[in-house]
Design a protein around this motif. Structure first.
Motif, PDB file in Angstrom:
ATOM      1  N   PRO A  69       0.082  -1.385  -0.158  1.00  0.00           N
ATOM      2  CA  PRO A  69      -0.351  -0.291  -0.200  1.00  0.00           C
ATOM      3  C   PRO A  69       0.691   1.604  -0.766  1.00  0.00           C
ATOM      4  CG  PRO A  69      -0.264  -1.631   1.956  1.00  0.00           C
ATOM      5  CD  PRO A  69       0.468  -1.348   1.344  1.00  0.00           C
ATOM      6  N   ARG A  70       1.977   0.754   0.312  1.00  0.00           N
ATOM      7  CA  ARG A  70       2.780   2.386   0.620  1.00  0.00           C
ATOM      8  C   ARG A  70       3.379   2.441  -0.874  1.00  0.00           C
ATOM      9  NH1 ARG A  70       5.818   2.020   6.364  1.00  0.00           N
ATOM     10  NH2 ARG A  70       6.980   4.446   5.827  1.00  0.00           N
ATOM     11  N   ALA A  71       3.838   1.796  -1.154  1.00  0.00           N
ATOM     12  CA  ALA A  71       4.170   1.977  -2.812  1.00  0.00           C
ATOM     13  C   ALA A  71       2.695   2.585  -3.377  1.00  0.00           C
ATOM     14  CB  ALA A  71       4.322   0.292  -3.598  1.00  0.00           C
ATOM     15  N   VAL A  72       1.652   1.953  -3.977  1.00  0.00           N
ATOM     16  CA  VAL A  72       1.170   2.891  -4.416  1.00  0.00           C
ATOM     17  C   VAL A  72       0.320   4.261  -3.786  1.00  0.00           C
ATOM     18  CG1 VAL A  72      -2.044   2.601  -4.507  1.00  0.00           C
ATOM     19  CG2 VAL A  72      -0.517   0.443  -4.623  1.00  0.00           C
ATOM     20  N   ALA A  73       0.689   4.338  -2.327  1.00  0.00           N
ATOM     21  CA  ALA A  73       0.435   5.928  -2.431  1.00  0.00           C
ATOM     22  C   ALA A  73       1.578   6.397  -3.050  1.00  0.00           C
ATOM     23  CB  ALA A  73       0.345   5.662  -0.364  1.00  0.00           C
ATOM     24  N   ALA A  74       2.305   6.654  -2.730  1.00  0.00           N
ATOM     25  CA  ALA A  74       3.740   7.205  -3.577  1.00  0.00           C
ATOM     26  C   ALA A  74       3.489   7.354  -4.658  1.00  0.00           C
ATOM     27  CB  ALA A  74       5.628   5.898  -3.141  1.00  0.00           C
ATOM     28  N   ILE A  75       3.519   6.150  -6.343  1.00  0.00           N
ATOM     29  CA  ILE A  75       3.195   6.047  -6.480  1.00  0.00           C
ATOM     30  C   ILE A  75       1.961   7.125  -6.860  1.00  0.00           C
ATOM     31  CG2 ILE A  75       2.292   4.488  -9.060  1.00  0.00           C
ATOM     32  CD1 ILE A  75       4.123   1.965  -7.813  1.00  0.00           C
ATOM     33  N   ARG A  76       0.606   6.919  -6.774  1.00  0.00           N
ATOM     34  CA  ARG A  76       0.109   8.176  -7.275  1.00  0.00           C
ATOM     35  C   ARG A  76       0.491   9.550  -6.945  1.00  0.00           C
ATOM     36  NH1 ARG A  76      -4.397   4.871  -4.116  1.00  0.00           N
ATOM     37  NH2 ARG A  76      -5.317   3.887  -5.482  1.00  0.00           N
ATOM     38  N   ALA A  77       0.763  10.064  -5.866  1.00  0.00           N
ATOM     39  CA  ALA A  77       1.867  11.258  -5.634  1.00  0.00           C
ATOM     40  C   ALA A  77       2.447  11.217  -6.619  1.00  0.00           C
ATOM     41  CB  ALA A  77       2.159  11.648  -3.899  1.00  0.00           C
ATOM     42  N   ALA A  78       3.144  10.649  -7.434  1.00  0.00           N
ATOM     43  CA  ALA A  78       3.990  10.817  -8.312  1.00  0.00           C
ATOM     44  C   ALA A  78       3.453  11.198  -9.766  1.00  0.00           C
ATOM     45  CB  ALA A  78       5.795   9.898  -8.079  1.00  0.00           C
TER      46      ALA A  78
END
Ligand code: PLP
Length: 379
Positions: A51-60
């Protein structure tokens, strides 16, 4: 195109077998009209992506118009921090999945006629990539217990041997190389031969006699370890892997990659996934608990099962694997007939959630009953 007048194709590339992926969920849903298909065919993470990867990808996402950072030094630095003493960013090369690193390794070490030792049944990409380079895969089969035959591997080394591929845990058997076996191997391998330790499934090992191959890097041996974000981090679609090796070898791989080989989403996603220790430990706990249950249930069906240290299990269904596979597809369960993995009598199933595993076992039991009834009718 007229084959006689068209461009000259490299015969090694033109003739090497292609990789066969697991069947896609959408394909089965459309073909058989099954609403809820489960895929246990590609050793993907049943808990989904970090989930942390998904959030970071969204933010990028808003930054996608920019080229990614050409230097992946931040990701390599974070990886090095986690890998413990005496490993720095200079020991690491990243890749578009561990698969890209496998390709860079074959490109970097195999020329026409060179030999590379592989130990089937194993991951077919080793052989495919050696053949694409015009190299000669030298097969040293696993023993009848699916263990590495270290003496046979050493005996197969010739002046033309450039690489030895060790996969631990091994795909598709789930068996491992122990520390003792690896020490015996490394004691006999000359430094001119590079030993590849493919550790894509390392997170799922719970035996403490598994080889700690990273210590060979620390000792300056000619080894390359491969790791992947596709399994324990649940990021198979993102395509990130890395190699750990002596700085000379890591730099050699690094020099042979393309500029911008990791997209910006892959870079931020992988870095966030590294911090998501919780996701990895939940995944590991689930896989270890569920694979034990799955092995017991397969054995309870009377099937031969190889004990696994990975997130998949190989078993002999007792009937033609392709037939069993197709019957399972109709019931919305995708598994992998293992012929592509040098095991034509076997099926490989990935460990899923408790619900997915229960559904797979129920479907398999049903299929085996149907096939047994058919056989009884014919006899
Ligand atoms: C043994 C082994 N090595 C490497 C890979 C490739 O991993 P990646 O998705 O990082 O390219 C796989 C994928 O299934 C594998 O089974």
């Amino acid at each position: 195109m007229d084959p006689n007048r068209g461009p000259r194709l490299n015969p090694h590339i033109a003739s090497a077998p292609l990789y066969t992926p697991g069947t896609a969920v959408e394909e089965v849903a459309a073909r058989y009209g099954v609403a809820e298909v489960i895929k246990l065919a590609s050793n993907e993470n049943p808990l989904g992506p970090s989930p942390r990867a998904v959030a970071a990808i969204r933010a990028a996402l808003p930054e996608l118009f920019r080229y990614p950072r050409i230097a992946d030094d931040e990701l390599r630095a974070r990886l090095a921090e986690r890998l413990g003493p005496a490993i720095g960013p200079e020991h690491i090369a990243t890749g578009n999945g561990a698969t890209e690193l496998l390709a860079l390794i074959s490109q970097g070490f195999i020329d026409e006629g060179d030999e590379a030792i592989i130990c089937p049944p194993t991951f077919p990409m080793y052989e495919i990539l050696i053949r694409r380079r015009g190299g000669r895969p030298v097969r040293v089969n696993l023993t009848v217990d699916y263990e590495y035959d270290v003496e046979a591997i050493l005996a197969a080394i010739t002046p033309r041997t450039r690489l030895i591929f060790i996969c631990s845990p091994n795909n598709p058997t789930g068996t491992i190389m122990t520390q003792t076996e690896a020490d015996r191997l490394m004691a006999g391998v000359p430094d001119r031969v590079v030993v590849i330790f493919d550790e894509s499934y390392l997170a799922f090992v719970d035996r403490d006699d598994h080889v700690k191959a990273i210590d060979y890097v620390r000792a300056g041996r000619t080894v390359i370890l491969l790791r992947s974000f596709s399994k324990a981090h649940g990021l198979a679609g993102l395509r990130v892997g890395y190699a750990i090796a002596h700085p000379t070898l890591a730099e050699y791989l690094w020099r042979s990659r393309l500029p911008f080989h990791l997209g910006s989403l892959a870079l931020v996603g992988a870095m966030a996934a590294l911090d998501d220790v919780d996701h990895v430990s939940r995944t590991r706990a689930l896989i270890i608990a569920e694979r034990a249950k799955l092995v017991d249930r397969l054995k309870a069906l009377g099937l031969f099962v190889v004990p696994s240290q990975s997130n998949f299990i190989i078993f002999r269904p007792g009937y033609d694997p392709q037939t069993v596979y197709e019957h399972l597809l109709r019931r919305g369960v995708i598994v992998r007939p293992a012929d592509f993995f040098y095991m034509p009598e076997f099926i490989r199933v990935s460990v899923g959630t408790p619900e997915q595993n229960a559904r797979f076992i129920a479907a398999l039991k049903d299929v085996l009953d149907v096939l047994a009834a058919g056989q009884a009718e014919r006899s």
